[in-house]
Design a protein around this motif. Structure first.
Motif, PDB file in Angstrom:
ATOM      1  N   GLU A  35       0.833  -1.209   0.000  1.00  0.00           N
ATOM      2  CA  GLU A  35       0.000   0.000   0.000  1.00  0.00           C
ATOM      3  C   GLU A  35       0.863   1.253   0.000  1.00  0.00           C
ATOM      4  O   GLU A  35       0.579   2.229  -0.713  1.00  0.00           O
ATOM      5  N   ARG A 230     -14.018   7.054   8.238  1.00  0.00           N
ATOM      6  CA  ARG A 230     -13.455   6.538   6.984  1.00  0.00           C
ATOM      7  C   ARG A 230     -12.325   7.436   6.476  1.00  0.00           C
ATOM      8  O   ARG A 230     -11.902   7.355   5.350  1.00  0.00           O
ATOM      9  N   SER A 250      -7.159   8.893   1.203  1.00  0.00           N
ATOM     10  CA  SER A 250      -7.218   7.456   0.919  1.00  0.00           C
ATOM     11  C   SER A 250      -8.410   7.140   0.021  1.00  0.00           C
ATOM     12  O   SER A 250      -9.332   7.941  -0.148  1.00  0.00           O
ATOM     13  N   SER A 252     -10.661   4.948   0.756  1.00  0.00           N
ATOM     14  CA  SER A 252     -11.812   4.873   1.649  1.00  0.00           C
ATOM     15  C   SER A 252     -12.419   6.251   1.862  1.00  0.00           C
ATOM     16  O   SER A 252     -13.645   6.421   1.835  1.00  0.00           O
ATOM     17  N   ASP A 275      -5.372   3.287  -2.223  1.00  0.00           N
ATOM     18  CA  ASP A 275      -5.914   2.287  -1.293  1.00  0.00           C
ATOM     19  C   ASP A 275      -4.955   2.093  -0.117  1.00  0.00           C
ATOM     20  O   ASP A 275      -3.823   1.641  -0.294  1.00  0.00           O
ATOM     21  N   THR A 277      -6.137   0.552   2.925  1.00  0.00           N
ATOM     22  CA  THR A 277      -7.070  -0.149   3.811  1.00  0.00           C
ATOM     23  C   THR A 277      -6.386  -0.789   5.013  1.00  0.00           C
ATOM     24  O   THR A 277      -6.831  -0.636   6.163  1.00  0.00           O
ATOM     25  N   GLU A 280      -4.879   1.870   7.396  1.00  0.00           N
ATOM     26  CA  GLU A 280      -5.941   2.546   8.142  1.00  0.00           C
ATOM     27  C   GLU A 280      -6.523   1.637   9.229  1.00  0.00           C
ATOM     28  O   GLU A 280      -6.749   2.081  10.358  1.00  0.00           O
ATOM     29  N   THR A 281      -6.780   0.396   8.882  1.00  0.00           N
ATOM     30  CA  THR A 281      -7.465  -0.509   9.797  1.00  0.00           C
ATOM     31  C   THR A 281      -6.625  -0.795  11.033  1.00  0.00           C
ATOM     32  O   THR A 281      -7.106  -0.684  12.168  1.00  0.00           O
ATOM     33  N   SER A 286      -4.265   7.620   8.355  1.00  0.00           N
ATOM     34  CA  SER A 286      -4.434   7.476   6.916  1.00  0.00           C
ATOM     35  C   SER A 286      -3.435   8.337   6.146  1.00  0.00           C
ATOM     36  O   SER A 286      -2.326   8.587   6.618  1.00  0.00           O
TER      37      SER A 286
END
Length: 300
Positions: A35, A230, A250, A252, A275, A277, A280-281, A286
């Motif tokens: 990423e 988000r 991002s 998202s 992307d 993801t 971020e998660t 971000s």
């Protein structure tokens, strides 16, 4: 930007970063690297200069991918070094990062070091805690365990900024708790601001923030608390080819925006997204968190 070697969910920051979610992957760092590299490519393809520093293998630094929390670079050649809430994040501060910035053609005149505040358990996590309007010299800050008011005032005195202080909240299991970093719920562009006003529960604080933005002739583009989750507020305006302005976010974040919000943003600048993801998660941060923007003067 710091290319990670040890990325994972940081248990020390999860104490008050409620956006972090633990996901079991055996190859988390490898996914995050993918990423990261794609994100850097997106930026460079738009003509944005990116200085990438490889994280060290010697230290456990799960959040090194978010360098804007420990360092900031300023137009007068000053560099700010900041006190970090999580003990393992303090290992991210490395002299070789400054050396690499100088090798990239930038001039550093002075380091203003606030890290002694860690001895008093006081913290101010760089441009995570401080959202800077560098044109009007204002520092927007949502107070939290990672943003101490006395340190905000000290920063503003040192760098000649006007403080705009408030508290921003998110709902966690039906309880309103402070958002860990200001830059999650707002971002400042040259002529606009993206902000979640619903996060500011105090009406006077909300009105004061709006007044500052409007007095500086910034269009206020409001986002919702769901969009904050988000990472639609975790954005940064940058400059690419032929002085073209971009707002970086991002995938998202972009997908969470309405057509009306996109139209409003694109009146001011183009949008770039990638992307992020996994970052971020697990990281709870971000695109904006991954970029420590460099405003230093160029070396002669």
């Amino acid at each position: 930007m710091i290319r990670p070697r040890h990325f994972r969910m940081n248990e020390q920051t999860a104490i008050n970063n409620y956006y972090q979610k633990n996901v079991n992957h055996s190859n988390v760092n490898e996914i995050a690297l993918g990423e990261f590299d794609k994100f850097v490519a997106v930026l460079r393809n738009a003509g944005i200069q990116v200085v990438v520093n490889e994280d060290t293998l010697d230290e456990d630094t799960p959040d090194s991918i978010f360098p804007n929390n420990w360092i900031s670079f300023h137009e007068n050649g000053d560099v700010g070094l900041y006190p970090m809430f999580a003990v393992n994040r303090r290992k991210e501060r490395r002299l070789e990062v400054l050396e690499q910035i100088e090798l990239a053609g930038y001039k550093i005149n002075n380091c203003i070091d606030y890290t002694d505040a860690e001895l008093q358990e006081l913290y101010l996590e760089g441009t995570g805690s401080l959202v800077l309007d560098r044109i009007h010299k204002k520092a927007y800050c949502a107070l939290s365990p990672r943003a101490n008011e006395e340190l905000v005032i000290e920063f503003c005195e040192d760098f000649e900024y006007t403080p705009v202080i408030f508290t921003a909240y998110q709902t966690v299991q039906s309880e309103r708790l402070p958002i860990y970093h200001t830059n999650v719920m707002m971002g400042i562009g040259e002529t606009f601001a993206i902000v979640c006003l619903a996060c500011i529960d105090d009406k006077k604080e909300r009105k004061n923030l709006i007044n500052h933005l409007k007095n500086d002739r910034k269009e206020v583009i409001e986002i919702t608390e769901d969009q904050v989750s988000r990472f639609a507020g975790n954005v940064l305006q940058v400059v690419g080819f032929e002085d073209k302005r971009y707002l970086v976010m991002s995938q998202s974040a972009f997908k969470s925006l309405t057509k009306d919000q996109i139209t409003k943003i694109e009146k001011h600048c183009a949008i770039l997204y990638s992307d992020l993801t996994t970052i971020e998660t697990l990281g709870g941060g971000s695109a904006r968190c991954m970029m420590a923007e460099v405003f230093l003067p160029k070396s002669l």
